[in-house]
Write a protein that holds these residues in place. Sequence first.
Motif, PDB file in Angstrom:
ATOM      1  N   ARG A 100       1.115   4.277   1.474  1.00 32.47           N
ATOM      2  CA  ARG A 100       0.775   4.814   2.701  1.00 32.47           C
ATOM      3  C   ARG A 100       1.676   5.568   3.222  1.00 32.47           C
ATOM      4  O   ARG A 100       2.869   4.925   3.835  1.00 32.47           O
ATOM      5  N   HIS A 131     -11.471   1.959  -3.517  1.00 32.76           N
ATOM      6  CA  HIS A 131     -10.762   1.217  -4.517  1.00 32.76           C
ATOM      7  C   HIS A 131     -11.910   0.325  -5.176  1.00 32.76           C
ATOM      8  O   HIS A 131     -12.606  -0.103  -4.775  1.00 32.76           O
ATOM      9  N   SER A 152      -1.137  -0.454  -3.818  1.00 31.53           N
ATOM     10  CA  SER A 152      -2.569   0.129  -3.907  1.00 31.53           C
ATOM     11  C   SER A 152      -2.273   1.601  -3.568  1.00 31.53           C
ATOM     12  O   SER A 152      -1.504   1.929  -2.776  1.00 31.53           O
ATOM     13  N   GLN A 204       0.832  -1.130   0.056  1.00 31.72           N
ATOM     14  CA  GLN A 204       0.040   0.129  -0.172  1.00 31.72           C
ATOM     15  C   GLN A 204       0.845   1.285   0.139  1.00 31.72           C
ATOM     16  O   GLN A 204       1.913   1.335   0.733  1.00 31.72           O
ATOM     17  N   LEU A 218      -3.952  -5.101   2.895  1.00 30.66           N
ATOM     18  CA  LEU A 218      -3.194  -3.930   2.325  1.00 30.66           C
ATOM     19  C   LEU A 218      -2.292  -3.500   3.494  1.00 30.66           C
ATOM     20  O   LEU A 218      -1.300  -2.700   3.278  1.00 30.66           O
ATOM     21  N   LEU A 233      -1.023  -4.712  -5.655  1.00 32.53           N
ATOM     22  CA  LEU A 233      -2.597  -4.839  -5.280  1.00 32.53           C
ATOM     23  C   LEU A 233      -3.066  -6.346  -6.012  1.00 32.53           C
ATOM     24  O   LEU A 233      -3.754  -6.950  -5.095  1.00 32.53           O
ATOM     25  N   THR A 286      -3.580   4.616  -0.846  1.00 31.77           N
ATOM     26  CA  THR A 286      -3.940   4.706   0.445  1.00 31.77           C
ATOM     27  C   THR A 286      -5.429   4.407   0.738  1.00 31.77           C
ATOM     28  O   THR A 286      -6.279   4.806  -0.001  1.00 31.77           O
TER      29      THR A 286
END
Length: 421
Positions: free
Chosen positions: A175, A349, A332, A173, A368, A273, A334
């Motif tokens: 993030r 998503h 992916s 992810q 994730l 992902l 966030t």
Amino acid sequence: MKIKVVELFAGVGGFRLGLEGFPKPESPNYEVIWSNQWEPSTKMQHASRVYEARFGSEHHSNQDIASIGSAEIPDHDLLVGGFPCQDYSVATTLHNSKGLIGKKGVLWWTIHRILSEKKNKPKYLFLENVDRLLKSPSNQRGRDYAVMLKSLDDLGYAVEWRVINAAEYGMPQRRRRIFFIAYHKSTSAYKKLLKSNKTDWLLKQGTIANAFPVRTDVSNCLDFELNGDLVSITETFNKDGKLSPFQNTGLMSQGKVHTLKTMASFEGKRTVLGDILQNGEVTEDFFIAEEDLPKWSYLKGAKKEIRKTAAGFEYNYSEGSMVFPDALDNASRTIITGEGGKSASRFKHVVHTKKGLRRLTPVELERLNMFPDNHTKLEGITDTKRAFFMGNALVVGVVGKIGAALYQQIGQSEVHDDSTT
């Protein structure tokens, strides 16, 4: 040697999973001896229920942390938590007792109170927040972080920090969060940091550098001092500055800040992902009905249109397009707190599968963040609430790697200190 941990703002236990269960849960170096989770805006304490279901209710508190006396919290080696991003400015000076205090209800000052009142202060802090902390508020860029650093300095801690994007180190992810480690002046690690070349600490020797290697152009280093008390910093720090002086990497010791910009250095395997999707296990309610696709496409698409306020004022509105559906060959985007529920959304998503377009499941959202599958599954907890938990959570793998490096740092520092005495 086991490090005794207190976990504040525990949520559903991301810090605990990272420290106690990563990578070998059968022989953790850390032991959480007390935890607290309290959600002030809701009667039903869902996150605390999940936490207790996974880790047990013993030594877990589900009360407002502001109402808990420091004496009720057991002495510990490491204090951890992902506390809310708020306004950290200092509100007033008390004439008779505790000196400076922050605004009522701001949870950073609850941490500060606990650290202030503890006779046996925790030797280490391991905290997390959103990266905008380095730049807030907008009219005094960096002031909030300066107040935090100065308050820790006053309590005898040195601090190192880094903004880490989990995906840049192969995690699933994108993030971005700020993580910081603080060392109390009584520790060998503090003394080691003080003696070190500060750039070397941030690039090679420090806890975070060992967990997450970086590269940088060292010509962009910035050094400055946090002068004055907390009130004067609140009032004057970077008063006319357009940019925050705090870069994505830095440290503070004895009131002196050394900060620079770094970039991730990672050559390992990357999880994308597509790697975390459930195959053949997804129920129909996660799939987007054909009649709803135009609304999803509109919300995800680029816009240039005239909109009208409730008061009738017209204005030009524009925004760029989102990738739709989300790319499966990359980490992916966030996760947000609003990932759950069937309603169309610009930010949720959406993935393309053989059966059609669909939203992510709670298990996929857990993956994730590198939580175990169904960590948040509990009777009475909806899928929407489970998605909310993950939108608020941290990436467990980041905590695990920093925790492992901190444990090694503590051990190395003690050996180093013994050899020099």
